[in-house]
Motif scaffolding. Structure first.
Motif, mmCIF file in Angstrom:
data_model
loop_
_atom_site.group_PDB
_atom_site.id
_atom_site.type_symbol
_atom_site.label_atom_id
_atom_site.label_comp_id
_atom_site.label_asym_id
_atom_site.label_seq_id
_atom_site.Cartn_x
_atom_site.Cartn_y
_atom_site.Cartn_z
ATOM 1 N N MET A 1 0.844 -1.190 0.000
ATOM 2 C CA MET A 1 0.000 0.000 0.000
ATOM 3 C C MET A 1 0.884 1.246 0.000
ATOM 4 O O MET A 1 1.850 1.321 0.737
ATOM 5 C CB MET A 1 -0.909 -0.002 1.234
ATOM 6 C CG MET A 1 -1.881 1.187 1.267
ATOM 7 S SD MET A 1 -2.957 1.157 2.748
ATOM 8 C CE MET A 1 -3.992 -0.253 2.398
ATOM 9 N N ALA A 2 0.542 2.213 -0.851
ATOM 10 C CA ALA A 2 1.325 3.440 -0.941
ATOM 11 C C ALA A 2 1.190 4.246 0.338
ATOM 12 O O ALA A 2 0.201 4.140 1.076
ATOM 13 C CB ALA A 2 0.861 4.278 -2.140
ATOM 14 N N ARG A 3 2.197 5.109 0.598
ATOM 15 C CA ARG A 3 2.197 5.932 1.804
ATOM 16 C C ARG A 3 0.939 6.792 1.884
ATOM 17 O O ARG A 3 0.341 6.956 2.952
ATOM 18 C CB ARG A 3 3.443 6.812 1.786
ATOM 19 C CG ARG A 3 3.600 7.708 3.011
ATOM 20 C CD ARG A 3 4.914 8.461 2.944
ATOM 21 N NE ARG A 3 4.964 9.267 1.733
ATOM 22 C CZ ARG A 3 6.072 9.496 1.031
ATOM 23 N NH1 ARG A 3 7.205 8.924 1.372
ATOM 24 N NH2 ARG A 3 6.052 10.265 -0.042
ATOM 25 N N SER A 4 0.508 7.342 0.734
ATOM 26 C CA SER A 4 -0.680 8.185 0.723
ATOM 27 C C SER A 4 -1.932 7.394 1.092
ATOM 28 O O SER A 4 -2.831 7.903 1.758
ATOM 29 C CB SER A 4 -0.859 8.825 -0.659
ATOM 30 O OG SER A 4 -0.919 7.834 -1.660
ATOM 31 N N GLU A 5 -1.994 6.119 0.658
ATOM 32 C CA GLU A 5 -3.154 5.288 0.979
ATOM 33 C C GLU A 5 -3.191 4.944 2.459
ATOM 34 O O GLU A 5 -4.254 4.840 3.062
ATOM 35 C CB GLU A 5 -3.124 4.025 0.123
ATOM 36 C CG GLU A 5 -3.325 4.305 -1.366
ATOM 37 C CD GLU A 5 -3.104 3.081 -2.218
ATOM 38 O OE1 GLU A 5 -2.106 2.372 -1.970
ATOM 39 O OE2 GLU A 5 -3.910 2.832 -3.125
ATOM 40 N N ILE A 6 -2.024 4.738 3.054
ATOM 41 C CA ILE A 6 -1.951 4.462 4.491
ATOM 42 C C ILE A 6 -2.455 5.669 5.282
ATOM 43 O O ILE A 6 -3.219 5.529 6.242
ATOM 44 C CB ILE A 6 -0.501 4.125 4.894
ATOM 45 C CG1 ILE A 6 -0.074 2.801 4.255
ATOM 46 C CG2 ILE A 6 -0.370 4.041 6.408
ATOM 47 C CD1 ILE A 6 1.390 2.475 4.449
ATOM 48 N N LYS A 7 -2.023 6.860 4.878
ATOM 49 C CA LYS A 7 -2.473 8.072 5.567
ATOM 50 C C LYS A 7 -3.984 8.248 5.437
ATOM 51 O O LYS A 7 -4.669 8.616 6.391
ATOM 52 C CB LYS A 7 -1.753 9.296 4.985
ATOM 53 C CG LYS A 7 -0.301 9.435 5.426
ATOM 54 C CD LYS A 7 0.258 10.768 4.964
ATOM 55 C CE LYS A 7 1.655 10.987 5.521
ATOM 56 N NZ LYS A 7 2.182 12.321 5.139
ATOM 57 N N ALA A 8 -4.490 7.989 4.215
ATOM 58 C CA ALA A 8 -5.920 8.154 4.002
ATOM 59 C C ALA A 8 -6.708 7.185 4.871
ATOM 60 O O ALA A 8 -7.743 7.530 5.454
ATOM 61 C CB ALA A 8 -6.250 7.936 2.520
ATOM 62 N N CYS A 48 -9.110 7.562 -6.609
ATOM 63 C CA CYS A 48 -8.300 8.211 -5.571
ATOM 64 C C CYS A 48 -9.127 8.620 -4.354
ATOM 65 O O CYS A 48 -8.565 9.009 -3.326
ATOM 66 C CB CYS A 48 -7.607 9.453 -6.141
ATOM 67 S SG CYS A 48 -6.413 9.105 -7.447
ATOM 68 N N GLY A 49 -10.445 8.561 -4.490
ATOM 69 C CA GLY A 49 -11.309 8.990 -3.390
ATOM 70 C C GLY A 49 -11.289 10.483 -3.177
ATOM 71 O O GLY A 49 -11.386 10.959 -2.034
ATOM 72 N N ILE A 50 -11.166 11.255 -4.263
ATOM 73 C CA ILE A 50 -11.125 12.716 -4.166
ATOM 74 C C ILE A 50 -12.131 13.314 -5.143
ATOM 75 O O ILE A 50 -12.684 12.617 -5.997
ATOM 76 C CB ILE A 50 -9.709 13.271 -4.485
ATOM 77 C CG1 ILE A 50 -9.299 12.904 -5.914
ATOM 78 C CG2 ILE A 50 -8.698 12.746 -3.473
ATOM 79 C CD1 ILE A 50 -7.963 13.495 -6.339
ATOM 80 N N SER A 51 -12.363 14.598 -5.031
ATOM 81 C CA SER A 51 -13.270 15.273 -5.940
ATOM 82 C C SER A 51 -12.563 15.609 -7.249
ATOM 83 O O SER A 51 -11.331 15.687 -7.307
ATOM 84 C CB SER A 51 -13.783 16.575 -5.306
ATOM 85 O OG SER A 51 -12.707 17.485 -5.134
ATOM 86 N N LYS A 52 -13.344 15.815 -8.309
ATOM 87 C CA LYS A 52 -12.754 16.204 -9.586
ATOM 88 C C LYS A 52 -12.076 17.561 -9.474
ATOM 89 O O LYS A 52 -11.037 17.801 -10.109
ATOM 90 C CB LYS A 52 -13.824 16.237 -10.676
ATOM 91 C CG LYS A 52 -14.235 14.863 -11.180
ATOM 92 C CD LYS A 52 -15.281 14.961 -12.265
ATOM 93 C CE LYS A 52 -14.764 15.637 -13.506
ATOM 94 N NZ LYS A 52 -15.768 15.676 -14.588
ATOM 95 N N SER A 53 -12.636 18.455 -8.673
ATOM 96 C CA SER A 53 -12.038 19.791 -8.522
ATOM 97 C C SER A 53 -10.652 19.688 -7.894
ATOM 98 O O SER A 53 -9.727 20.416 -8.298
ATOM 99 C CB SER A 53 -12.936 20.693 -7.677
ATOM 100 O OG SER A 53 -13.117 20.149 -6.376
ATOM 101 N N LEU A 54 -10.463 18.780 -6.925
ATOM 102 C CA LEU A 54 -9.145 18.598 -6.326
ATOM 103 C C LEU A 54 -8.187 17.971 -7.333
ATOM 104 O O LEU A 54 -7.007 18.333 -7.380
ATOM 105 C CB LEU A 54 -9.247 17.713 -5.080
ATOM 106 C CG LEU A 54 -7.930 17.446 -4.333
ATOM 107 C CD1 LEU A 54 -7.248 18.746 -3.940
ATOM 108 C CD2 LEU A 54 -8.175 16.578 -3.104
#
Length: 205
Positions: A1-8, A48-54
Motif C-alpha cells: 500500500m502506498a504511503r498516501s493510501e496508508i495516511k488516508a 483516488c477517493g477525491i473530488s474532480k475539482s481537487l
C-alpha cells in the motif's frame, strides 16, 4: 500500500506530494487496464477517493497525467537498471544484469510500464517529449556500451552493436503484450532465458 493510501486509511491529511503520487499510481493502473480513451478524469478521481475539482487542482487534464506517468517511468527504468549493474562483474554478467533488472522493473511497476509504452510517442508537449527521449536514449546507450565492453574483452564476437542492442530491447519491451503473472517464469527469469538465447544461441554445443 502506498504511503498516501496508508495516511488516508488512518484519516490523516495527505501532503501535496503524496497526493500527486496517489493520483499518478491510480491513474497508471486505470490506463493500463482501461486504456487512455477508456479512462476519464471522473474515473481517476473516484479511484483516488477525491473530488474532480481537487484532481484538477493538481493536473490540468488527463493528457498531463498520462505524460507525467510516461516520463517518470522512462526515467525510473533507466535509474533502476543502472543501480543494479554489479561492479567488478564480467562484461557478459553485466549485460545479463541489465536484462534481468529490466524484467524486475517490469514486474514491480507493470502498470506504469504498460501505460508509458502506449503513451511514449503521443505527448504533444515538446519539452516533455525531448526529456523522455533523453532518458530512453540513455537507457538504450547503456545496453550498447555493455555489449561493446563484452566485445572489447573478447567475451562476445564482433557484432553490430546498435542492431544487437535493439534485439535485446525488443525482446524485453514486448513482454507486456503476452506476459501472464500467474503462468510460468517471472519477468526476470524470462529476461535471463532471453540472455541465454541471444548470446549463447540455439545451436547445440
Amino acid at each position: 500500500m502506498a504511503r498516501s493510501e496508508i495516511k488516508a486509511a488512518a484519516g490523516e491529511a495527505i501532503e501535496p506530494a503524496d497526493r500527486m503520487l496517489q493520483i499518478l499510481t491510480h491513474s497508471a493502473r486505470l490506463f493500463a487496464t482501461k486504456g487512455f480513451d477508456g479512462t476519464s478524469m471522473r474515473d481517476i478521481a473516484e479511484a483516488c477517493g477525491i473530488s474532480k475539482s481537487l484532481l484538477y487542482h493538481h493536473f490540468t487534464d488527463k493528457d498531463e497525467i498520462y505524460a507525467r506517468i510516461a516520463l517518470g517511468s522512462t526515467q525510473r527504468l533507466c535509474e533502476f537498471v543502472q543501480d543494479r549493474l554489479p561492479e567488478g562483474a564480467s562484461p557478459p554478467d553485466r549485460v545479463r544484469a541489465f536484462m534481468t533488472a529490466t524484467g524486475d522493473y517490469f514486474q514491480r511497476y507493470r502498470s506504469n510500464w504498460i501505460a508509458s509504452t502506449a503513451a511514449f510517442w503521443s505527448d504533444p508537449e515538446q519539452r516533455r517529449r525531448k526529456e523522455r527521449m533523453m532518458w530512453r536514449d540513455r537507457y538504450e546507450g547503456l545496453i550498447r556500451q555493455l555489449i561493446q565492453d563484452a566485445i572489447d574483452a573478447g567475451d562476445f564476437r564482433p557484432v553490430d552493436v546498435p542492431l544487437t542492442g535493439r534485439l535485446v530491447l525488443s525482446s524485453l519491451n514486448w513482454m507486456h503484450r503476452w506476459y501472464k503473472p500467474e503462468k510460468g517464469m517471472t519477468p526476470a527469469q524470462i529476461a535471463d532465458a532471453y540472455f541465454d538465447l541471444i548470446f549463447n544461441g540455439l545451436k547445440a554445443r
